[in-house]
Design a protein around this motif. Structure first.
Motif, short mmCIF file in Angstrom:
data_model
loop_
_atom_site.label_atom_id
_atom_site.label_comp_id
_atom_site.label_asym_id
_atom_site.label_seq_id
_atom_site.Cartn_x
_atom_site.Cartn_y
_atom_site.Cartn_z
N GLU A 176 0.83 -1.20 0.00
CA GLU A 176 0.00 0.00 0.00
C GLU A 176 0.87 1.25 0.00
OE1 GLU A 176 -2.14 -3.39 1.86
OE2 GLU A 176 -0.24 -2.44 2.29
N GLU A 177 1.94 1.22 0.76
CA GLU A 177 2.82 2.38 0.81
C GLU A 177 3.61 2.52 -0.49
OE1 GLU A 177 4.96 2.55 4.51
OE2 GLU A 177 3.12 2.19 5.63
N ARG A 178 4.00 1.41 -1.07
CA ARG A 178 4.66 1.45 -2.38
C ARG A 178 3.72 2.05 -3.42
NH1 ARG A 178 4.69 -3.92 -4.33
NH2 ARG A 178 2.64 -3.30 -5.05
N ASP A 179 2.45 1.61 -3.41
CA ASP A 179 1.48 2.10 -4.38
C ASP A 179 1.23 3.60 -4.21
OD1 ASP A 179 1.34 -0.49 -5.28
OD2 ASP A 179 -0.62 -0.91 -4.37
N LEU A 180 1.20 4.07 -2.97
CA LEU A 180 1.05 5.49 -2.71
C LEU A 180 2.22 6.28 -3.30
CD1 LEU A 180 -0.21 7.98 -1.37
CD2 LEU A 180 0.88 7.28 0.77
N MET A 181 3.43 5.79 -3.06
CA MET A 181 4.62 6.45 -3.61
C MET A 181 4.60 6.47 -5.13
SD MET A 181 6.70 7.79 -1.48
CE MET A 181 7.95 8.03 -2.72
N ILE A 182 4.28 5.35 -5.73
CA ILE A 182 4.24 5.26 -7.19
C ILE A 182 3.17 6.20 -7.75
CG2 ILE A 182 3.66 3.74 -9.13
CD1 ILE A 182 5.22 1.54 -7.65
N TYR A 183 2.03 6.29 -7.07
CA TYR A 183 0.98 7.19 -7.51
C TYR A 183 1.48 8.64 -7.55
CZ TYR A 183 -3.33 9.83 -7.64
OH TYR A 183 -4.32 10.72 -7.99
N VAL A 184 2.17 9.05 -6.51
CA VAL A 184 2.70 10.42 -6.47
C VAL A 184 3.71 10.62 -7.59
CG1 VAL A 184 4.05 12.08 -5.13
CG2 VAL A 184 2.25 10.76 -4.01
N LEU A 185 4.64 9.68 -7.75
CA LEU A 185 5.68 9.82 -8.78
C LEU A 185 5.09 9.85 -10.19
CD1 LEU A 185 8.39 7.40 -7.34
CD2 LEU A 185 8.39 9.91 -7.27
N LYS A 186 4.03 9.09 -10.42
CA LYS A 186 3.42 9.04 -11.75
C LYS A 186 2.55 10.24 -12.07
CE LYS A 186 3.11 4.12 -12.73
NZ LYS A 186 2.20 3.01 -12.99
N ASN A 187 2.04 10.91 -11.04
CA ASN A 187 1.03 11.94 -11.29
C ASN A 187 1.44 13.36 -10.94
OD1 ASN A 187 -1.40 10.42 -12.25
ND2 ASN A 187 -0.90 9.28 -10.39
N ALA A 188 2.53 13.54 -10.23
CA ALA A 188 2.96 14.90 -9.87
C ALA A 188 3.83 15.46 -11.00
CB ALA A 188 3.72 14.88 -8.54
N HIS A 189 3.23 16.20 -11.88
CA HIS A 189 3.88 16.67 -13.10
C HIS A 189 4.98 17.69 -12.88
CE1 HIS A 189 1.20 14.71 -16.08
NE2 HIS A 189 0.42 14.65 -15.03
N ARG A 190 4.97 18.38 -11.76
CA ARG A 190 5.98 19.39 -11.47
C ARG A 190 6.90 18.98 -10.31
NH1 ARG A 190 5.25 24.25 -14.11
NH2 ARG A 190 3.27 24.43 -15.16
N LEU A 191 6.86 17.72 -9.95
CA LEU A 191 7.65 17.24 -8.82
C LEU A 191 9.14 17.37 -9.11
CD1 LEU A 191 7.09 15.94 -6.04
CD2 LEU A 191 7.48 13.72 -7.12
N GLU A 192 9.85 18.01 -8.20
CA GLU A 192 11.29 18.19 -8.32
C GLU A 192 12.07 17.28 -7.38
OE1 GLU A 192 11.90 22.35 -7.56
OE2 GLU A 192 10.76 22.96 -9.32
N ASN A 193 11.52 17.03 -6.20
CA ASN A 193 12.20 16.21 -5.19
C ASN A 193 11.23 15.27 -4.51
OD1 ASN A 193 14.92 17.52 -5.11
ND2 ASN A 193 13.65 19.30 -4.66
N ALA A 194 11.64 14.02 -4.40
CA ALA A 194 10.91 13.04 -3.60
C ALA A 194 11.94 12.44 -2.64
CB ALA A 194 10.31 11.96 -4.48
N ARG A 195 11.64 12.52 -1.36
CA ARG A 195 12.57 12.01 -0.34
C ARG A 195 11.82 11.00 0.52
NH1 ARG A 195 17.54 13.74 1.51
NH2 ARG A 195 17.44 15.53 0.11
N ILE A 196 12.36 9.78 0.59
CA ILE A 196 11.74 8.70 1.33
C ILE A 196 12.64 8.33 2.50
CG2 ILE A 196 10.86 6.34 1.20
CD1 ILE A 196 11.21 7.54 -2.06
N TYR A 197 12.07 8.38 3.71
CA TYR A 197 12.80 8.03 4.92
C TYR A 197 12.22 6.74 5.48
CZ TYR A 197 14.07 12.98 4.82
OH TYR A 197 14.53 14.21 4.44
N SER A 198 13.12 5.79 5.80
CA SER A 198 12.66 4.53 6.36
C SER A 198 13.65 4.03 7.39
CB SER A 198 12.50 3.49 5.25
OG SER A 198 12.10 2.26 5.79
N GLU A 199 13.14 3.40 8.42
CA GLU A 199 14.00 2.73 9.39
C GLU A 199 13.97 1.23 9.14
OE1 GLU A 199 12.99 3.96 13.33
OE2 GLU A 199 13.06 6.07 12.78
#
Length: 178
Positions: A126-149
């Motif tokens: 579900e979290e992967r799908d959320l990330m992919i959705y943002v990456l596929k649809n944010a047309h002006r996205l300049e930076n995506a930063r993912i933090y995980s422990e």
């Protein structure tokens, strides 16, 4: 409060609906304790026309549906900062259900430039799908930063899937921190 430019609210506050209605002109908003029970708080009439920076401290299940609803009401959003934390009644944290919206919110098409995702659990589809959705649809996205422990073996596969997702913005830089 038409001159208020920044607010930080705990949405578990009993009178939050009245307060939210009075701050729709803010440019920066932080919401704490966001969970599935927060969905009724915002009503149908709150549009944040000036909001450019949103930080959500999300806990418990179903919160991604609230995120979808909120994005539709934020036409000028440039920075989206999601922070997942805490465990729900089932002992899990993070996004449990992610229903991809039928239409892409206006902010994804025209203004979102920065996306931060903290508390990301690598093994959660579900979290992967959320990330992919943002990456596929944010047309002006300049930076995506993912933090995980999360340091599981699936990390490499997850990175590959995210990077291979067709990016809507060719200028987007993806940074993983664990």
């Amino acid at each position: 409060m038409p001159k208020l430019s920044e607010a930080s609210l705990d949405v578990s506050y009993p009178y939050i609906e009245k307060l939210i209605g009075s701050i729709t002109s803010v440019k920066r908003l932080t919401l704490w304790q966001v969970d599935y029970s927060s969905e009724g708080v915002y009503g149908d009439s709150f549009v944040f026309n000036q909001l450019v920076h949103l930080k959500l401290h999300i806990r418990k299940r179903y919160s991604a549906n609230l995120l979808v609803w909120m994005l539709k009401e934020l036409p000028k959003l440039r920075v989206l900062d999601l922070q997942l934390y805490g465990k729900d009644v089932y002992g899990t944290n993070g996004v449990v259900f992610w229903n991809q919206p039928s239409t892409v919110p206006e902010c994804m098409l025209s203004s979102l430039q920065t996306f931060k995702f903290s508390g990301y659990l690598v093994g959660r589809p579900e979290e992967r799908d959320l990330m992919i959705y943002v990456l596929k649809n944010a047309h002006r996205l300049e930076n995506a930063r993912i933090y995980s422990e999360d340091h599981e073996f699936e990390t490499l596969d997850m990175i590959r899937k995210l990077v291979l997702a067709s990016l809507a913005s060719p200028e987007c830089h993806i940074v993983f921190n664990w």
